[in-house]
Design a protein around this motif. Structure first.
Motif, mmCIF file in Angstrom:
data_model
loop_
_atom_site.group_PDB
_atom_site.id
_atom_site.type_symbol
_atom_site.label_atom_id
_atom_site.label_comp_id
_atom_site.label_asym_id
_atom_site.label_seq_id
_atom_site.Cartn_x
_atom_site.Cartn_y
_atom_site.Cartn_z
ATOM 1 N N SER A 70 0.828 -1.197 0.000
ATOM 2 C CA SER A 70 0.000 0.000 0.000
ATOM 3 C C SER A 70 0.871 1.260 0.000
ATOM 4 O O SER A 70 0.558 2.251 -0.662
ATOM 5 N N ALA B 33 4.537 6.770 -1.567
ATOM 6 C CA ALA B 33 5.172 7.361 -0.385
ATOM 7 C C ALA B 33 6.694 7.323 -0.471
ATOM 8 O O ALA B 33 7.369 8.104 0.175
ATOM 9 N N SER C 270 -12.334 2.628 3.982
ATOM 10 C CA SER C 270 -11.748 2.568 2.647
ATOM 11 C C SER C 270 -10.783 1.392 2.511
ATOM 12 O O SER C 270 -10.392 1.039 1.410
ATOM 13 N N GLN D 282 5.398 15.424 -1.975
ATOM 14 C CA GLN D 282 4.386 14.468 -1.551
ATOM 15 C C GLN D 282 3.209 15.243 -1.002
ATOM 16 O O GLN D 282 3.332 16.401 -0.614
ATOM 17 N N GLU D 283 2.091 14.577 -0.976
ATOM 18 C CA GLU D 283 0.869 15.265 -0.567
ATOM 19 C C GLU D 283 0.299 14.675 0.706
ATOM 20 O O GLU D 283 0.444 13.480 0.967
ATOM 21 N N ILE D 284 -0.329 15.526 1.452
ATOM 22 C CA ILE D 284 -1.064 15.070 2.626
ATOM 23 C C ILE D 284 -2.168 14.127 2.178
ATOM 24 O O ILE D 284 -2.826 14.384 1.168
ATOM 25 N N GLN D 285 -2.324 13.073 2.910
ATOM 26 C CA GLN D 285 -3.353 12.099 2.557
ATOM 27 C C GLN D 285 -4.402 12.035 3.654
ATOM 28 O O GLN D 285 -4.063 12.018 4.839
ATOM 29 N N ILE D 286 -5.634 11.986 3.246
ATOM 30 C CA ILE D 286 -6.732 11.793 4.192
ATOM 31 C C ILE D 286 -7.457 10.518 3.781
ATOM 32 O O ILE D 286 -7.857 10.382 2.629
ATOM 33 N N THR D 287 -7.545 9.606 4.727
ATOM 34 C CA THR D 287 -8.158 8.312 4.435
ATOM 35 C C THR D 287 -9.526 8.242 5.089
ATOM 36 O O THR D 287 -9.658 8.558 6.277
ATOM 37 N N THR E 161 -2.297 3.862 8.892
ATOM 38 C CA THR E 161 -1.250 4.375 7.997
ATOM 39 C C THR E 161 -0.168 3.321 7.811
ATOM 40 O O THR E 161 0.259 2.686 8.771
ATOM 41 N N CYS F 93 0.774 4.282 -2.750
ATOM 42 C CA CYS F 93 0.577 5.690 -2.394
ATOM 43 C C CYS F 93 1.705 6.562 -2.937
ATOM 44 O O CYS F 93 1.618 7.776 -2.884
#
Ligand code: MN
Length: 158
Positions: A12, A18, A33, A24-29, A54, A16
């Motif tokens: 995963s 990562a 999901s 890189q971008e902030i991720q909101i899960t 995470t 992403c």
């Protein structure tokens, strides 16, 4: 946590991006999901559900997950090669360090388990418990699993 979960989290992390170079971008899960995983019976006793929050990455060698224990459910004895933080999010549970009396932990408590300390954690005999576990990784591993906690060990007050 179990090897398959680590494998899934590493996959995963790759998905992403990562580990890729550049911004890189902030991720909101969103909740739900990712699929919940039933605790591996080699590493857990009773009904345990693990939700990955995470995944680890090269920059951040730690994973986090929400672990929910039914009454009497608990981990096996284990150690963490780089330590673990537990944040109790619901209910009441027990944590025991090898050679010491089990201790109660409840909603809001923050528990630090140092590297190499043999221990288990889980619900109490009568109440469920959920905690967020932030588990640090060393040499690609976040836990060394040992024997299951017997009912006799679980019920012992000391
Ligand atoms: Mn642990």
């Amino acid at each position: 946590m179990k090897k398959t979960l680590i494998a899934a989290t590493l996959a995963s992390a790759a998905l992403c991006g990562a580990d890729s170079a550049g911004a890189q971008e902030i991720q909101i899960t969103q909740p739900g999901s990712m699929s919940s995983v039933i605790g591996n019976p080699n590493n857990f006793t009773g009904h345990v559900v693990v939700d990955l929050l995470t995944p680890p990455s090269t920059e951040t060698p730690a994973s986090s997950g929400l672990v929910t224990f039914a009454p009497r459910a608990r981990t096996a004895w284990h150690t963490h090669p780089a330590g673990q933080m537990l944040i109790v999010t619901a209910g009441k549970g027990w944590v025991q360090q090898d050679g010491q009396t089990r201790r109660e932990m409840k909603t809001g408590d923050v528990v630090w388990i140092p590297a190499g300390v043999r221990h288990w954690h889980g619900a109490t005999g009568t109440t469920g418990m959920s905690h967020i576990a932030i588990t640090y990784i060393r040499d690609g591993k976040n836990a060394d699993w040992m024997q299951l906690v017997t009912d006799q060990e679980y019920d012992a007050r000391q």
